[in-house]
Design a protein around this motif. Sequence first.
Motif, PDB file in Angstrom:
ATOM      1  N   UNK A  17     -15.924 -14.921  -4.325  1.00  0.00           N
ATOM      2  CA  UNK A  17     -15.273 -14.143  -5.374  1.00  0.00           C
ATOM      3  C   UNK A  17     -14.077 -13.408  -4.770  1.00  0.00           C
ATOM      4  N   UNK A  18     -12.892 -14.059  -4.797  1.00  0.00           N
ATOM      5  CA  UNK A  18     -11.698 -13.431  -4.203  1.00  0.00           C
ATOM      6  C   UNK A  18     -11.323 -12.126  -4.907  1.00  0.00           C
ATOM      7  N   UNK A  19     -10.737 -11.236  -4.150  1.00  0.00           N
ATOM      8  CA  UNK A  19     -10.264  -9.965  -4.685  1.00  0.00           C
ATOM      9  C   UNK A  19      -9.058 -10.257  -5.577  1.00  0.00           C
ATOM     10  N   UNK A  20      -9.107  -9.747  -6.815  1.00  0.00           N
ATOM     11  CA  UNK A  20      -8.032 -10.011  -7.776  1.00  0.00           C
ATOM     12  C   UNK A  20      -7.660  -8.739  -8.515  1.00  0.00           C
ATOM     13  N   UNK A  21      -6.574  -8.832  -9.273  1.00  0.00           N
ATOM     14  CA  UNK A  21      -6.117  -7.751 -10.145  1.00  0.00           C
ATOM     15  C   UNK A  21      -5.863  -6.444  -9.415  1.00  0.00           C
ATOM     16  N   UNK A  22      -5.272  -6.528  -8.240  1.00  0.00           N
ATOM     17  CA  UNK A  22      -4.875  -5.329  -7.517  1.00  0.00           C
ATOM     18  C   UNK A  22      -3.394  -5.101  -7.815  1.00  0.00           C
ATOM     19  N   UNK A  23      -3.025  -3.928  -8.346  1.00  0.00           N
ATOM     20  CA  UNK A  23      -1.621  -3.678  -8.663  1.00  0.00           C
ATOM     21  C   UNK A  23      -0.729  -3.901  -7.436  1.00  0.00           C
ATOM     22  N   UNK A  24       0.426  -4.507  -7.646  1.00  0.00           N
ATOM     23  CA  UNK A  24       1.436  -4.784  -6.627  1.00  0.00           C
ATOM     24  C   UNK A  24       1.044  -5.893  -5.653  1.00  0.00           C
ATOM     25  N   UNK A  25      -0.164  -6.449  -5.767  1.00  0.00           N
ATOM     26  CA  UNK A  25      -0.601  -7.487  -4.838  1.00  0.00           C
ATOM     27  C   UNK A  25      -0.656  -8.821  -5.568  1.00  0.00           C
ATOM     28  N   UNK A  26       0.102  -9.794  -5.061  1.00  0.00           N
ATOM     29  CA  UNK A  26       0.111 -11.126  -5.648  1.00  0.00           C
ATOM     30  C   UNK A  26      -1.146 -11.879  -5.252  1.00  0.00           C
ATOM     31  N   UNK A  27      -1.439 -11.903  -3.944  1.00  0.00           N
ATOM     32  CA  UNK A  27      -2.672 -12.515  -3.460  1.00  0.00           C
ATOM     33  C   UNK A  27      -2.968 -11.999  -2.055  1.00  0.00           C
ATOM     34  N   UNK A  28      -4.213 -12.235  -1.627  1.00  0.00           N
ATOM     35  CA  UNK A  28      -4.631 -11.853  -0.282  1.00  0.00           C
ATOM     36  C   UNK A  28      -5.335 -13.039   0.361  1.00  0.00           C
ATOM     37  N   UNK A  29      -5.033 -13.278   1.628  1.00  0.00           N
ATOM     38  CA  UNK A  29      -5.727 -14.289   2.414  1.00  0.00           C
ATOM     39  C   UNK A  29      -6.545 -13.575   3.481  1.00  0.00           C
ATOM     40  N   UNK A  30      -7.826 -13.902   3.565  1.00  0.00           N
ATOM     41  CA  UNK A  30      -8.696 -13.311   4.583  1.00  0.00           C
ATOM     42  C   UNK A  30      -9.102 -14.425   5.539  1.00  0.00           C
ATOM     43  N   UNK A  31      -8.801 -14.224   6.813  1.00  0.00           N
ATOM     44  CA  UNK A  31      -9.100 -15.220   7.837  1.00  0.00           C
ATOM     45  C   UNK A  31     -10.113 -14.641   8.821  1.00  0.00           C
ATOM     46  N   UNK A  32     -11.197 -15.350   9.021  1.00  0.00           N
ATOM     47  CA  UNK A  32     -12.253 -14.936   9.943  1.00  0.00           C
ATOM     48  C   UNK A  32     -11.864 -15.363  11.355  1.00  0.00           C
ATOM     49  N   UNK A  33     -11.697 -14.406  12.260  1.00  0.00           N
ATOM     50  CA  UNK A  33     -11.306 -14.686  13.643  1.00  0.00           C
ATOM     51  C   UNK A  33     -12.538 -14.710  14.549  1.00  0.00           C
TER      52      UNK A  33
END
Length: 187
Positions: A17-33
């Motif tokens: 369930x990706x994080x969505x509907x955050x004002x000013x944020x188009x999208x977020x990518x989370x990378x597990x290191x």
Amino acid sequence: NGYINNSLLLFFKNKIKPIQDVPFVDKMDIEYISSHTITITVYEKAMAGCVEYMNEYVYFDKDGIVLETSQKKMVDIPCITGMSFESMTLHSKLPIEDEKRFKLILNITQLLDKYDLNIEAIRFTSEDDIILYYGDIKVLLGEGGNVDEQLVDLGNILEKLQGKKGTLDMTEFTTEKGSTTFKLEQN
């Protein structure tokens, strides 16, 4: 949804369930290191234009979503005039009743950004003609039927007119014709 102190859990939760509907944020990518490290890349929504509403500037993105209101006019964001609104809601679509005009506004603001044209204002006249303002130059585009072709070449034309004051008529402009007229304004 609160604080998550487990990087692997955060990574999998975002995949499901990706994080969505955050004002000013188009999208977020989370990378597990690793088990202790993740990289979060945030892509910010770019402001495409603004309209004046109740003595404030209302800024919107490329999709027409209202991002912010401010009493200050931001530099390099074109201000659109010639429209009226009864209400405006933050983080909602601009309330423009004419869907054709709304799509034209979004197309123009995206093309201005794509071709790096620093237009200060966009005005819609009562006859539905479009006028762009660039410094001391007023650019007449007509009804916007071939705005894509007009804006492709506008940057080169404005570069040649640098330092001049007047009206550039591109209402009959097409890529094949390439004809424009410039009426120099006398001081």
